[in-house]
Write a protein that holds these residues in place. Structure first.
Motif, mmCIF file in Angstrom:
data_model
loop_
_atom_site.group_PDB
_atom_site.id
_atom_site.type_symbol
_atom_site.label_atom_id
_atom_site.label_comp_id
_atom_site.label_asym_id
_atom_site.label_seq_id
_atom_site.Cartn_x
_atom_site.Cartn_y
_atom_site.Cartn_z
ATOM 1 N N VAL A 79 -14.853 -47.440 85.546
ATOM 2 C CA VAL A 79 -14.630 -47.450 86.989
ATOM 3 C C VAL A 79 -13.909 -48.742 87.333
ATOM 4 O O VAL A 79 -14.276 -49.813 86.830
ATOM 5 N N TYR A 80 -12.898 -48.619 88.173
ATOM 6 C CA TYR A 80 -12.098 -49.772 88.556
ATOM 7 C C TYR A 80 -12.324 -50.112 90.025
ATOM 8 O O TYR A 80 -12.622 -49.239 90.841
ATOM 9 N N LEU A 81 -12.153 -51.378 90.332
ATOM 10 C CA LEU A 81 -12.136 -51.823 91.717
ATOM 11 C C LEU A 81 -10.858 -52.640 91.903
ATOM 12 O O LEU A 81 -10.767 -53.767 91.417
ATOM 13 N N GLN A 82 -9.880 -52.032 92.555
ATOM 14 C CA GLN A 82 -8.638 -52.720 92.871
ATOM 15 C C GLN A 82 -8.838 -53.511 94.146
ATOM 16 O O GLN A 82 -9.179 -52.940 95.187
ATOM 17 N N MET A 83 -8.643 -54.805 94.060
ATOM 18 C CA MET A 83 -8.884 -55.685 95.196
ATOM 19 C C MET A 83 -7.564 -56.315 95.626
ATOM 20 O O MET A 83 -6.963 -57.078 94.862
ATOM 21 N N ASN A 84 -7.118 -55.969 96.806
ATOM 22 C CA ASN A 84 -5.877 -56.494 97.351
ATOM 23 C C ASN A 84 -6.158 -57.363 98.572
ATOM 24 O O ASN A 84 -7.237 -57.324 99.141
ATOM 25 N N SER A 85 -5.163 -58.120 98.964
ATOM 26 C CA SER A 85 -5.270 -58.986 100.156
ATOM 27 C C SER A 85 -6.544 -59.817 100.113
ATOM 28 O O SER A 85 -7.301 -59.890 101.092
ATOM 29 N N LEU A 86 -6.786 -60.428 98.986
ATOM 30 C CA LEU A 86 -8.027 -61.177 98.802
ATOM 31 C C LEU A 86 -8.091 -62.376 99.731
ATOM 32 O O LEU A 86 -7.075 -63.011 100.041
ATOM 33 N N LYS A 87 -9.303 -62.665 100.170
ATOM 34 C CA LYS A 87 -9.569 -63.760 101.081
ATOM 35 C C LYS A 87 -10.543 -64.733 100.423
ATOM 36 O O LYS A 87 -11.321 -64.341 99.541
ATOM 37 N N PRO A 88 -10.551 -65.982 100.852
ATOM 38 C CA PRO A 88 -11.526 -66.936 100.284
ATOM 39 C C PRO A 88 -12.964 -66.442 100.412
ATOM 40 O O PRO A 88 -13.788 -66.716 99.532
ATOM 41 N N GLU A 89 -13.265 -65.708 101.469
ATOM 42 C CA GLU A 89 -14.633 -65.202 101.641
ATOM 43 C C GLU A 89 -14.988 -64.082 100.669
ATOM 44 O O GLU A 89 -16.133 -63.637 100.622
ATOM 45 N N ASP A 90 -14.019 -63.624 99.881
ATOM 46 C CA ASP A 90 -14.316 -62.661 98.822
ATOM 47 C C ASP A 90 -14.830 -63.349 97.559
ATOM 48 O O ASP A 90 -15.231 -62.674 96.602
ATOM 49 N N THR A 91 -14.814 -64.663 97.542
ATOM 50 C CA THR A 91 -15.298 -65.403 96.381
ATOM 51 C C THR A 91 -16.776 -65.109 96.138
ATOM 52 O O THR A 91 -17.610 -65.262 97.035
ATOM 53 N N ALA A 92 -17.093 -64.655 94.949
ATOM 54 C CA ALA A 92 -18.460 -64.265 94.605
ATOM 55 C C ALA A 92 -18.499 -63.846 93.145
ATOM 56 O O ALA A 92 -17.453 -63.698 92.492
ATOM 57 N N VAL A 93 -19.708 -63.644 92.659
ATOM 58 C CA VAL A 93 -19.888 -62.960 91.382
ATOM 59 C C VAL A 93 -19.986 -61.464 91.681
ATOM 60 O O VAL A 93 -20.775 -61.052 92.534
ATOM 61 N N TYR A 94 -19.185 -60.697 91.001
ATOM 62 C CA TYR A 94 -19.127 -59.256 91.216
ATOM 63 C C TYR A 94 -19.849 -58.535 90.088
ATOM 64 O O TYR A 94 -19.637 -58.830 88.903
ATOM 65 N N TYR A 95 -20.679 -57.579 90.461
ATOM 66 C CA TYR A 95 -21.469 -56.802 89.518
ATOM 67 C C TYR A 95 -21.187 -55.319 89.695
ATOM 68 O O TYR A 95 -20.960 -54.850 90.809
ATOM 69 N N CYS A 96 -21.238 -54.572 88.598
ATOM 70 C CA CYS A 96 -21.243 -53.128 88.720
ATOM 71 C C CYS A 96 -22.621 -52.612 88.296
ATOM 72 O O CYS A 96 -23.343 -53.274 87.543
ATOM 73 N N ALA A 97 -22.962 -51.461 88.803
ATOM 74 C CA ALA A 97 -24.261 -50.877 88.526
ATOM 75 C C ALA A 97 -24.161 -49.362 88.572
ATOM 76 O O ALA A 97 -23.272 -48.811 89.231
ATOM 77 N N ALA A 98 -25.082 -48.708 87.882
ATOM 78 C CA ALA A 98 -25.091 -47.254 87.805
ATOM 79 C C ALA A 98 -26.406 -46.703 88.345
ATOM 80 O O ALA A 98 -27.477 -47.262 88.089
ATOM 81 N N ASP A 99 -26.301 -45.608 89.051
ATOM 82 C CA ASP A 99 -27.466 -44.959 89.661
ATOM 83 C C ASP A 99 -27.493 -43.500 89.224
ATOM 84 O O ASP A 99 -26.485 -42.797 89.354
ATOM 85 N N ARG A 100 -28.636 -43.057 88.740
ATOM 86 C CA ARG A 100 -28.748 -41.648 88.350
ATOM 87 C C ARG A 100 -28.594 -40.724 89.559
ATOM 88 O O ARG A 100 -28.279 -39.544 89.390
ATOM 89 N N PHE A 101 -28.851 -41.214 90.738
ATOM 90 C CA PHE A 101 -28.589 -40.438 91.945
ATOM 91 C C PHE A 101 -27.083 -40.459 92.150
ATOM 92 O O PHE A 101 -26.499 -41.499 92.441
ATOM 93 N N PRO A 102 -26.437 -39.305 91.969
ATOM 94 C CA PRO A 102 -24.977 -39.315 91.854
ATOM 95 C C PRO A 102 -24.213 -39.315 93.179
ATOM 96 O O PRO A 102 -23.063 -38.883 93.212
ATOM 97 N N HIS A 103 -24.820 -39.793 94.230
ATOM 98 C CA HIS A 103 -24.164 -39.782 95.536
ATOM 99 C C HIS A 103 -24.109 -41.192 96.104
ATOM 100 O O HIS A 103 -24.977 -42.026 95.851
ATOM 101 N N CYS A 104 -23.089 -41.429 96.881
ATOM 102 C CA CYS A 104 -22.896 -42.727 97.512
ATOM 103 C C CYS A 104 -23.377 -42.691 98.952
ATOM 104 O O CYS A 104 -23.498 -41.610 99.540
ATOM 105 N N PRO A 105 -23.638 -43.855 99.528
ATOM 106 C CA PRO A 105 -23.999 -43.881 100.946
ATOM 107 C C PRO A 105 -22.859 -43.319 101.788
ATOM 108 O O PRO A 105 -21.699 -43.317 101.377
ATOM 109 N N GLY A 106 -23.210 -42.845 102.950
ATOM 110 C CA GLY A 106 -22.185 -42.307 103.828
ATOM 111 C C GLY A 106 -21.926 -43.206 105.005
ATOM 112 O O GLY A 106 -22.779 -43.997 105.409
ATOM 113 N N GLY A 107 -20.756 -43.086 105.531
ATOM 114 C CA GLY A 107 -20.394 -43.701 106.790
ATOM 115 C C GLY A 107 -20.673 -45.177 106.860
ATOM 116 O O GLY A 107 -20.214 -45.964 106.043
ATOM 117 N N ASP A 108 -21.465 -45.550 107.845
ATOM 118 C CA ASP A 108 -21.747 -46.956 108.109
ATOM 119 C C ASP A 108 -23.046 -47.429 107.456
ATOM 120 O O ASP A 108 -23.581 -48.466 107.827
#
Length: 129
Positions: A79-108
């Motif tokens: 899985v890829y995460l393409q990050m464009n227009s990066l800002k200083p506030e995007d500075t962080a440690v980035y982690y990926c994770a897997a969930d057996r529940f195969p659905h993502c949150p919706g909306g807001d």
């Protein structure tokens, strides 16, 4: 132990781009939802994106919507995460994770990540001003 490998972080100037990758030799991402999270020093972990293997739907937090794009490469089990227009506030440690529940949150919804089954070690992203 199941391991996920996040890679692709680095140092970039504001306005630049990076592409993060998340892969695993231990699980087949098909059947999982895969999420990206980040944590900056002194701040809480933030769920920023998710992709569902069951229906391909995606989720983005308000902080990255319109700038980041998540995608999956099934043959490479990556899985890829393409990050464009990066800002200083995007500075962080980035982690990926897997969930057996195969659905993502919706909306807001807020993507807290407390239910994720497997986590990878993080990759540092630093955006200079």
């Amino acid at each position: 132990d199941v391991q996920l490998q996040a890679s692709g972080g680095g140092l970039v100037q504001a306005g630049g781009s990076l592409r993060l990758s998340c892969a695993s030799a231990d699980i087949n991402f098909d059947g999982y939802s895969i999420g990206w999270f980040r944590q900056a020093p002194g701040k809480e972990r933030e769920g920023i994106s998710c992709i569902s293997s069951s229906d391909g739907t995606t989720y983005y937090s308000h902080s990255v919507k319109g700038r980041f794009t998540i995608s999956g490469d099934t043959p490479r089990n990556t899985v890829y995460l393409q990050m464009n227009s990066l800002k200083p506030e995007d500075t962080a440690v980035y982690y990926c994770a897997a969930d057996r529940f195969p659905h993502c949150p919706g909306g807001d919804s807020t993507y807290g990540g407390s239910g994720m089954d497997y986590w990878g070690k993080g990759t540092q992203v630093t955006v200079s001003s």
